[in-house]
Structures are given as C-alpha cells and as structure tokens.
Design a protein around this motif. Sequence first.
Motif, mmCIF file in Angstrom:
data_model
loop_
_atom_site.group_PDB
_atom_site.id
_atom_site.type_symbol
_atom_site.label_atom_id
_atom_site.label_comp_id
_atom_site.label_asym_id
_atom_site.label_seq_id
_atom_site.Cartn_x
_atom_site.Cartn_y
_atom_site.Cartn_z
ATOM 1 N N LEU A 1 23.849 40.007 9.880
ATOM 2 C CA LEU A 1 23.142 41.240 9.497
ATOM 3 C C LEU A 1 24.056 42.431 9.764
ATOM 4 O O LEU A 1 24.600 42.563 10.863
ATOM 5 C CB LEU A 1 21.843 41.387 10.306
ATOM 6 N N VAL A 2 24.203 43.271 8.721
ATOM 7 C CA VAL A 2 24.985 44.506 8.869
ATOM 8 C C VAL A 2 24.132 45.652 8.340
ATOM 9 O O VAL A 2 23.660 45.592 7.201
ATOM 10 C CB VAL A 2 26.314 44.428 8.075
ATOM 11 N N ILE A 3 23.898 46.665 9.154
ATOM 12 C CA ILE A 3 23.135 47.834 8.711
ATOM 13 C C ILE A 3 23.955 49.087 9.011
ATOM 14 O O ILE A 3 24.473 49.232 10.121
ATOM 15 C CB ILE A 3 21.778 47.942 9.461
ATOM 16 N N GLY A 4 24.071 49.936 8.005
ATOM 17 C CA GLY A 4 24.783 51.200 8.203
ATOM 18 C C GLY A 4 24.324 52.185 7.143
ATOM 19 O O GLY A 4 23.482 51.866 6.306
ATOM 20 N N ARG A 5 24.895 53.398 7.173
ATOM 21 C CA ARG A 5 24.458 54.393 6.188
ATOM 22 C C ARG A 5 24.996 54.093 4.792
ATOM 23 O O ARG A 5 24.318 54.330 3.802
ATOM 24 C CB ARG A 5 24.926 55.786 6.607
ATOM 25 N N ASP A 6 26.226 53.576 4.723
ATOM 26 C CA ASP A 6 26.859 53.407 3.409
ATOM 27 C C ASP A 6 27.230 51.956 3.116
ATOM 28 O O ASP A 6 28.140 51.710 2.330
ATOM 29 C CB ASP A 6 28.151 54.242 3.324
ATOM 30 N N GLY B 1 11.026 48.978 11.194
ATOM 31 C CA GLY B 1 11.096 50.323 11.763
ATOM 32 C C GLY B 1 12.361 51.091 11.421
ATOM 33 O O GLY B 1 12.730 52.031 12.115
ATOM 34 N N ILE B 2 13.040 50.709 10.331
ATOM 35 C CA ILE B 2 14.268 51.415 9.943
ATOM 36 C C ILE B 2 14.022 52.113 8.612
ATOM 37 O O ILE B 2 13.483 51.513 7.682
ATOM 38 C CB ILE B 2 15.446 50.421 9.863
ATOM 39 N N ASP B 3 14.410 53.375 8.528
ATOM 40 C CA ASP B 3 14.137 54.167 7.328
ATOM 41 C C ASP B 3 15.068 53.738 6.187
ATOM 42 O O ASP B 3 16.280 53.991 6.242
ATOM 43 C CB ASP B 3 14.342 55.661 7.663
ATOM 44 N N PRO B 4 14.507 53.126 5.122
ATOM 45 C CA PRO B 4 15.367 52.630 4.032
ATOM 46 C C PRO B 4 15.993 53.747 3.214
ATOM 47 O O PRO B 4 16.899 53.488 2.416
ATOM 48 C CB PRO B 4 14.426 51.771 3.180
ATOM 49 N N LYS B 5 15.535 54.988 3.415
ATOM 50 C CA LYS B 5 16.181 56.096 2.685
ATOM 51 C C LYS B 5 17.473 56.502 3.375
ATOM 52 O O LYS B 5 18.341 57.128 2.773
ATOM 53 C CB LYS B 5 15.242 57.295 2.620
ATOM 54 N N VAL B 6 17.602 56.168 4.660
ATOM 55 C CA VAL B 6 18.799 56.551 5.419
ATOM 56 C C VAL B 6 19.757 55.369 5.579
ATOM 57 O O VAL B 6 20.971 55.521 5.493
ATOM 58 C CB VAL B 6 18.395 57.086 6.808
ATOM 59 N N TRP B 7 19.177 54.188 5.786
ATOM 60 C CA TRP B 7 20.000 53.016 6.139
ATOM 61 C C TRP B 7 19.894 51.934 5.087
ATOM 62 O O TRP B 7 18.851 51.741 4.488
ATOM 63 C CB TRP B 7 19.532 52.427 7.484
ATOM 64 N N GLN B 8 20.987 51.201 4.922
ATOM 65 C CA GLN B 8 20.931 50.001 4.094
ATOM 66 C C GLN B 8 21.953 49.016 4.625
ATOM 67 O O GLN B 8 22.775 49.355 5.479
ATOM 68 C CB GLN B 8 21.187 50.325 2.632
ATOM 69 N N GLY B 9 21.876 47.790 4.117
ATOM 70 C CA GLY B 9 22.817 46.807 4.637
ATOM 71 C C GLY B 9 22.683 45.480 3.947
ATOM 72 O O GLY B 9 21.949 45.350 2.973
ATOM 73 N N PHE B 10 23.441 44.512 4.472
ATOM 74 C CA PHE B 10 23.373 43.184 3.857
ATOM 75 C C PHE B 10 23.096 42.134 4.916
ATOM 76 O O PHE B 10 23.248 42.386 6.119
ATOM 77 C CB PHE B 10 24.650 42.871 3.071
ATOM 78 N N ALA B 11 22.638 40.976 4.428
ATOM 79 C CA ALA B 11 22.357 39.848 5.312
ATOM 80 C C ALA B 11 22.830 38.574 4.630
ATOM 81 O O ALA B 11 22.974 38.536 3.400
ATOM 82 C CB ALA B 11 20.868 39.763 5.621
ATOM 83 N N PHE B 12 23.094 37.577 5.429
ATOM 84 C CA PHE B 12 23.424 36.270 4.860
ATOM 85 C C PHE B 12 22.972 35.202 5.835
ATOM 86 O O PHE B 12 22.717 35.482 7.006
ATOM 87 C CB PHE B 12 24.932 36.151 4.580
#
Length: 361
Positions: free
Chosen positions: A224-229, A305-316
């Motif tokens: 799991l990777v979550i970041g702004r960009d 609980g993470i704002d999808p307008k600010v954060w996005q990411g990928f999972a595998f």
Amino acid sequence: MVDDLDMLRASIEAAIAEAADLRALDAVRVSALGKSGEVTGLLKTLGALPPEERRARGAQVNALKLEVERALDSRRTTLEAFALDAKLAAERMDVTLPPRPHPPTGPESGSIHPISRTMEELIALFGAMGFRVAEGPDIEGDWHNFSALNIPDHHPARQDHDTFYLTPPEPGGRRPVLRTHTSPVQIRTMLEEEPPIRVIVPGRTWRADHDATHSPMFHQVEGLVIGRDIHMGHLKGTLVDFLRAFFGIADLPVRFRSSYFPFTEPSMEVDIGWSRRTGELGQGGDWLEILGSGMVHPKVLANAGIDPKVWQGFAFGMGIERITMLKHGIPDLRPFYEADLRWLRHYATSPLSPFTLHDAA
Ligand code: PHE
C-alpha cells in the motif's frame, strides 16, 4: 581510659584483616558497630559521664567509630575484588577452541523454509524502496475483510464455500472470518497512520480450497502506497522493478492487464513472460498472471478516514507460495506444509546466508 580504646581498635582491626570473605567481614561489622556491638556499647556509656569528660571521650569514641568504618570499607573493596577474580577464573572459557563441524543444511542444523526466505526477500527488496512492514490479525471482522474494502454483501468472495467463518460474538451479529486476503491491513494501516504511507504486509490468509496449487492456509503480501501525487506510473515502476529483482531477470517481460477488484479503480492484473512449454521464466512468449493491483478506490480511502480529494495511492497483493514456486520451479504446493525433510533439504536455505540486496543485483 585511652588504652582501652587503643586495645579495642587493635583487636577490631586485626579481626577485619583476618576476615577471609564478605560474610566473615560482615560478622566483624556487626560485633563492632551493630546494635550491641563493642563500639556502639561505648557510645551508649557517654551519657553517664560528667559533661567535661564526655566531650573528650565522645570525640575519641567517634573517631574510633570512623576508623572502624573506613577499615571495613577498604577490606570490603579488597574482598569483592577477590570474589570477582575467583568467579572469572572459574568461568574462564577457551575461545581458541575450534567450532564443531556444522554442515549448512545437514540433518542436525535447521534451515530457512522457502516461504520464510521469500518473506525475507520481499522485506529486503521493498525495504530498499522505502516500504516498512505492517501486520494485522489473522481473525478479522467482516468490516475490515470485506465491507471497508467495498466488497458488497452479495460478492462471491463472501460465500461460505470460499471463506472460513467463525461463530459471531453476539447472536445475529456478523461472523468473524479467517482473513481471505491481506487487504484488511490496508484499512488498519490507513486508520492508524497519517499519510504518506508506504507499507508491505506479508502474512497468512485462508480460503476453503485444496489441490496441487491451493491450500486452505497460504500466504500473501499486500502493498500500500498513499501520497498526494501517487499515480499509476508509480504503481507500474514499483512492480516492474520488484518483479525483475525478485526473479533475478533484468529484462523480465511484465504486462499490465485491465481487471476488476472492488477496492481498486482502475484495477490491473500483472503478468510476467514465460514459456508454457518449458516453464522457464522471462522468455517463450506466454503470459503468467502473478498479482492483482490498482489505484486505491476513493470509497476505500474514505472508509479508512482518508480524504480522497487530497490523497491517492496504489495497492497490490500477491501469493507468496505462487511466486516462490515459480522462482524455484516447485511444481506442487502441498509439500510446503508437510515438513518432509527430503523436500526441505532440497528447497530450504541456510540460515547462515541471509538474503541481501546483493543477491538481487
Ligand atoms: N486482495 C486481492 C486478492 O486477494 C489482491 C489485491 C490486493 C488486488 C490489492 C488489488 C489490490 O486477490
């Protein structure tokens, strides 16, 4: 009067000098300074003396007391040093003795099971890309395993023949499950931590399946990777680099194929190139599915609980047995759990040669 003090001093100092160990020394201390000790007794007699005598005599007795205390201390230090020397001498070992012969995977020595070995490799390879290891419980709630991951109530993964359900804690409540994948740890990690997030989750998973390539208990690794960009380029780069390093094939063909998972959008399955005829990886023109991945669904981010307008990411997520079998050419999954020493001696690795990134270069 002074003579009696001199004699007492001499006799106590002799007793101190003769004390052969700490216990004997303590007996001397008690007989001189204890509640009914000789020096203590003298101090008690001072009160009965006329004032002018008391002052002089008091000073002498107190001086004696101080001398005795000092003599006791110095003897104690000496005796403690003796005791330490004796202990060191008794416990001495010969570090020049050569070790016993120790065959690295011989019958007497343990070895690293291929599943553990793959986990070590995953942790090292993803560790080099800045991932840390997260964990979650093997028994999960329905919400973490399914609902929070946007898996609806009617989804086939929930069906009894795939999932091991446990008795609900309350009558009529949702049944806990043996987690069917490591994805619930995505939810747990996002609930616990502020982004940015970069974790892998190696662990046990369960599905009611049993044949040459399926076991009711198996292992997965989640990422799991979550970041702004964070975007799909990061997903692709991370997985291509990982797969090429893990399989040790610098030009391993990797294909991303559109797919569907409820918890990612878009979703992709990832294939690697191999030869169906020879089983060899990296060439042959056939494709082998190896893992599932995608951009984390905005609903899943919001559920955790993470704002999808600010954060996005990928999972595998991928099966650890599967990549281990492919890497080492192991045809059958069942021996992984049979503790057959002949199989282990063939496929296990020495604990004395831990995996390093050097091995992947
Ligand atoms: N959890 C999925 C499975 O078990 C794999 C997966 C994980 C897919 C993360 C996409 C993202 O099949």
